[in-house]
Design a protein around this motif. Sequence first.
Motif, PDB file in Angstrom:
ATOM      1  N   MET A 111    -106.800  84.690  14.147  1.00 59.54           N
ATOM      2  CA  MET A 111    -107.495  85.836  14.729  1.00 59.54           C
ATOM      3  C   MET A 111    -108.424  86.514  13.726  1.00 59.54           C
ATOM      4  SD  MET A 111    -106.975  85.578  17.720  1.00 59.54           S
ATOM      5  CE  MET A 111    -108.065  86.902  18.202  1.00 59.54           C
ATOM      6  N   SER A 112    -108.048  86.513  12.442  1.00 59.45           N
ATOM      7  CA  SER A 112    -108.953  87.162  11.494  1.00 59.45           C
ATOM      8  C   SER A 112    -110.267  86.379  11.392  1.00 59.45           C
ATOM      9  CB  SER A 112    -108.289  87.346  10.139  1.00 59.45           C
ATOM     10  OG  SER A 112    -107.667  86.174   9.729  1.00 59.45           O
ATOM     11  N   GLY A 113    -110.209  85.059  11.652  1.00 58.84           N
ATOM     12  CA  GLY A 113    -111.438  84.266  11.709  1.00 58.84           C
ATOM     13  C   GLY A 113    -112.309  84.699  12.884  1.00 58.84           C
ATOM     14  N   VAL A 114    -111.668  84.938  14.022  1.00 57.65           N
ATOM     15  CA  VAL A 114    -112.400  85.351  15.222  1.00 57.65           C
ATOM     16  C   VAL A 114    -113.053  86.716  14.991  1.00 57.65           C
ATOM     17  CG1 VAL A 114    -112.167  85.910  17.661  1.00 57.65           C
ATOM     18  CG2 VAL A 114    -110.804  84.084  16.679  1.00 57.65           C
ATOM     19  N   VAL A 115    -112.330  87.577  14.307  1.00 60.75           N
ATOM     20  CA  VAL A 115    -112.844  88.913  14.022  1.00 60.75           C
ATOM     21  C   VAL A 115    -114.141  88.835  13.219  1.00 60.75           C
ATOM     22  CG1 VAL A 115    -112.386  90.971  12.652  1.00 60.75           C
ATOM     23  CG2 VAL A 115    -110.634  90.064  14.156  1.00 60.75           C
ATOM     24  N   ASP A 116    -114.146  87.923  12.225  1.00 62.02           N
ATOM     25  CA  ASP A 116    -115.352  87.783  11.412  1.00 62.02           C
ATOM     26  C   ASP A 116    -116.554  87.382  12.259  1.00 62.02           C
ATOM     27  OD1 ASP A 116    -114.007  88.501   9.197  1.00 62.02           O
ATOM     28  OD2 ASP A 116    -113.553  86.462   8.545  1.00 62.02           O
ATOM     29  N   LEU A 164    -119.840  94.626  16.485  1.00 63.12           N
ATOM     30  CA  LEU A 164    -118.665  95.171  17.140  1.00 63.12           C
ATOM     31  C   LEU A 164    -117.649  95.575  16.078  1.00 63.12           C
ATOM     32  CD1 LEU A 164    -118.257  92.469  19.918  1.00 63.12           C
ATOM     33  CD2 LEU A 164    -119.231  94.734  20.184  1.00 63.12           C
ATOM     34  N   LYS A 165    -116.942  96.630  16.382  1.00 64.51           N
ATOM     35  CA  LYS A 165    -115.888  97.045  15.461  1.00 64.51           C
ATOM     36  C   LYS A 165    -114.591  96.397  15.938  1.00 64.51           C
ATOM     37  CE  LYS A 165    -114.066 101.225  15.163  1.00 64.51           C
ATOM     38  NZ  LYS A 165    -114.198 102.665  15.385  1.00 64.51           N
ATOM     39  N   VAL A 166    -114.080  95.493  15.134  1.00 66.62           N
ATOM     40  CA  VAL A 166    -112.889  94.759  15.551  1.00 66.62           C
ATOM     41  C   VAL A 166    -111.796  94.914  14.510  1.00 66.62           C
ATOM     42  CG1 VAL A 166    -112.077  92.565  16.455  1.00 66.62           C
ATOM     43  CG2 VAL A 166    -114.503  93.048  16.432  1.00 66.62           C
ATOM     44  N   GLU A 167    -110.602  95.147  14.979  1.00 71.71           N
ATOM     45  CA  GLU A 167    -109.470  95.272  14.059  1.00 71.71           C
ATOM     46  C   GLU A 167    -108.331  94.402  14.550  1.00 71.71           C
ATOM     47  OE1 GLU A 167    -107.875  99.253  13.297  1.00 71.71           O
ATOM     48  OE2 GLU A 167    -109.995  99.826  13.052  1.00 71.71           O
ATOM     49  N   VAL A 168    -107.671  93.750  13.603  1.00 71.63           N
ATOM     50  CA  VAL A 168    -106.502  92.951  13.960  1.00 71.63           C
ATOM     51  C   VAL A 168    -105.325  93.458  13.166  1.00 71.63           C
ATOM     52  CG1 VAL A 168    -105.479  90.657  13.896  1.00 71.63           C
ATOM     53  CG2 VAL A 168    -107.881  90.911  14.386  1.00 71.63           C
ATOM     54  N   LYS A 169    -104.236  93.709  13.840  1.00 74.63           N
ATOM     55  CA  LYS A 169    -103.043  94.048  13.064  1.00 74.63           C
ATOM     56  C   LYS A 169    -101.796  93.451  13.689  1.00 74.63           C
ATOM     57  CE  LYS A 169    -102.450  98.546  15.091  1.00 74.63           C
ATOM     58  NZ  LYS A 169    -103.135  99.761  15.286  1.00 74.63           N
ATOM     59  N   LYS A 170    -100.828  93.279  12.808  1.00 68.80           N
ATOM     60  CA  LYS A 170     -99.544  92.731  13.227  1.00 68.80           C
ATOM     61  C   LYS A 170     -98.641  93.906  13.554  1.00 68.80           C
ATOM     62  CE  LYS A 170     -95.785  90.367  10.902  1.00 68.80           C
ATOM     63  NZ  LYS A 170     -95.401  89.728   9.643  1.00 68.80           N
ATOM     64  N   GLU A 171     -97.835  93.760  14.610  1.00 71.66           N
ATOM     65  CA  GLU A 171     -96.913  94.841  14.897  1.00 71.66           C
ATOM     66  C   GLU A 171     -95.585  94.291  15.375  1.00 71.66           C
ATOM     67  OE1 GLU A 171     -99.023  98.442  15.991  1.00 71.66           O
ATOM     68  OE2 GLU A 171     -97.421  98.784  17.456  1.00 71.66           O
ATOM     69  N   GLU A 172     -94.520  94.987  15.006  1.00 69.55           N
ATOM     70  CA  GLU A 172     -93.183  94.469  15.313  1.00 69.55           C
ATOM     71  C   GLU A 172     -92.763  94.737  16.749  1.00 69.55           C
ATOM     72  OE1 GLU A 172     -91.309  92.423  13.701  1.00 69.55           O
ATOM     73  OE2 GLU A 172     -92.858  92.361  12.143  1.00 69.55           O
TER      74      GLU A 172
END
Lengths: 231, 241
Positions: free
Chosen positions: A188-193, A200-208
């Motif tokens: 997903m971080s590749g897609v964000v780039d 576009l402002k894109v953020e990826v984060k992991k959540e439990e």
Amino acid sequence: MKFFKVASLTFVCLLLGIVIATQYRSVKVINSLSVYEQQRSSDLITDLLREKRNNEQLQQRINELQKDLETYRTSSSNVTETIAELNEYVLKLQILAGLKTVKGAGVIVSIDSIGDALLDDSHILSVLNELRATDVQALAVNDERIIATSEVRRAGSYMTVNGRKLLPPYVIKAIADPENLESSLKIMSGVVDTLKYYNLKVEVKKEENIIIPAVRDDGTVLRHDLLTPVD
Amino acid sequence: MATRSKSILFVIFLLFGMVITMQLRSILLAQQQKSKEQTSIQSLSTELEQVKTEGLELQENLRMLEEEMEEIIKRFDSGDNPTLNELVKTRKNMQLINGFTSVRGDGVVITLNDAPARTEVDPNELIIHDSDITAILNDLKAAGAQALAINDERIIATSKQLCTGPTILINKSRYPVPYIIKAIGDQEALYSALEQSESVFIMRIYNIRVDIRKEKDILVPRFKVYESIDKMISGMEVVDK
């Protein structure tokens, strides 16, 4: 004598030229050939790995089904047990169909446009598709559960998902298999780039503890009145 | 004079000898490499064939188990326990909702094929990408499609469509062109959605062959459950609302 000397020299030089040209060409051909063969073997390796994984998964499904069959066979005289077993299976199918609100670890991708950049449905669709490629198990856009027939359509400055209007920022939640979670994040971080190039402002984060709501149950989303089951 | 021409000849023959040796060596090397790569390609292909055959055997095995399961469930249904009968009905309905049941109905069939090769255009623009497929599926979903399949691979919520070179990976298998998308739903709505679709319009500009047909009684096959259902939901825990 002099003529002979000149002629032989010319001949030798000519031969030398031809040989050099052949050598040059054969090196080039060999190079392009090996690129092609390397490509071919890397394709084969990808196919092989995928098929092997598919077979492993098939075997797991076979084992699972065999276990279920065994339970039914031994409980055939005991109705209560059969009912419990059937209930368990039905619950699994309800979870799978998105009829249950679920919780799990996963990835959250939020997208918004910067300034007047156009945030299109194709951007959201591509994020969903990439998430699916990493084998996620449940998806939602702004808490609208994504099921098999869910659309994402841009209409002016908002999106409709499952026929409901959604406003930016768009928060895409995905619950992943714990084993795949890290690889999902990496992909997903590749897609964000890529998306950043569209302003576009894109953020990826992991959540439990991501909670993904069940699909809206008002008869407008899950429809199968036009389908005739075939046995 | 004689020494000069002799030394020229000497240099030429020296070069000549070197070049011939080089050519000979590179041919030998290439042959070695080629045979090495060919054997590795050959052994990879044989292994792939073997794994595929194994896969087919596993699929057949699974099919028989599924049939057995349906037999057992049918027996439950014929009993006189109302709870059990109700559960069997719910199970059937859940299978249908999940796409685990093959279905029939009226709808549209779209066939996509790459544009004929032309030399003056970037070949990348002549082939169908996963984003094209996703866009068409999205148009169909927006128009109320109730069941969808690409090349008879049923589309479920988590189905992937990925471009891998000239082929597209759908669910778990790779398919080359043509791509045949089947959709069951309101025929008129589906058809007009496609005719007005931006992505179909753009594909047609690039000469990608898009054929849209209304059809009656389309068969959309069931999703092939080729992995453990427990695994498909392993990361999810039910939250009571």
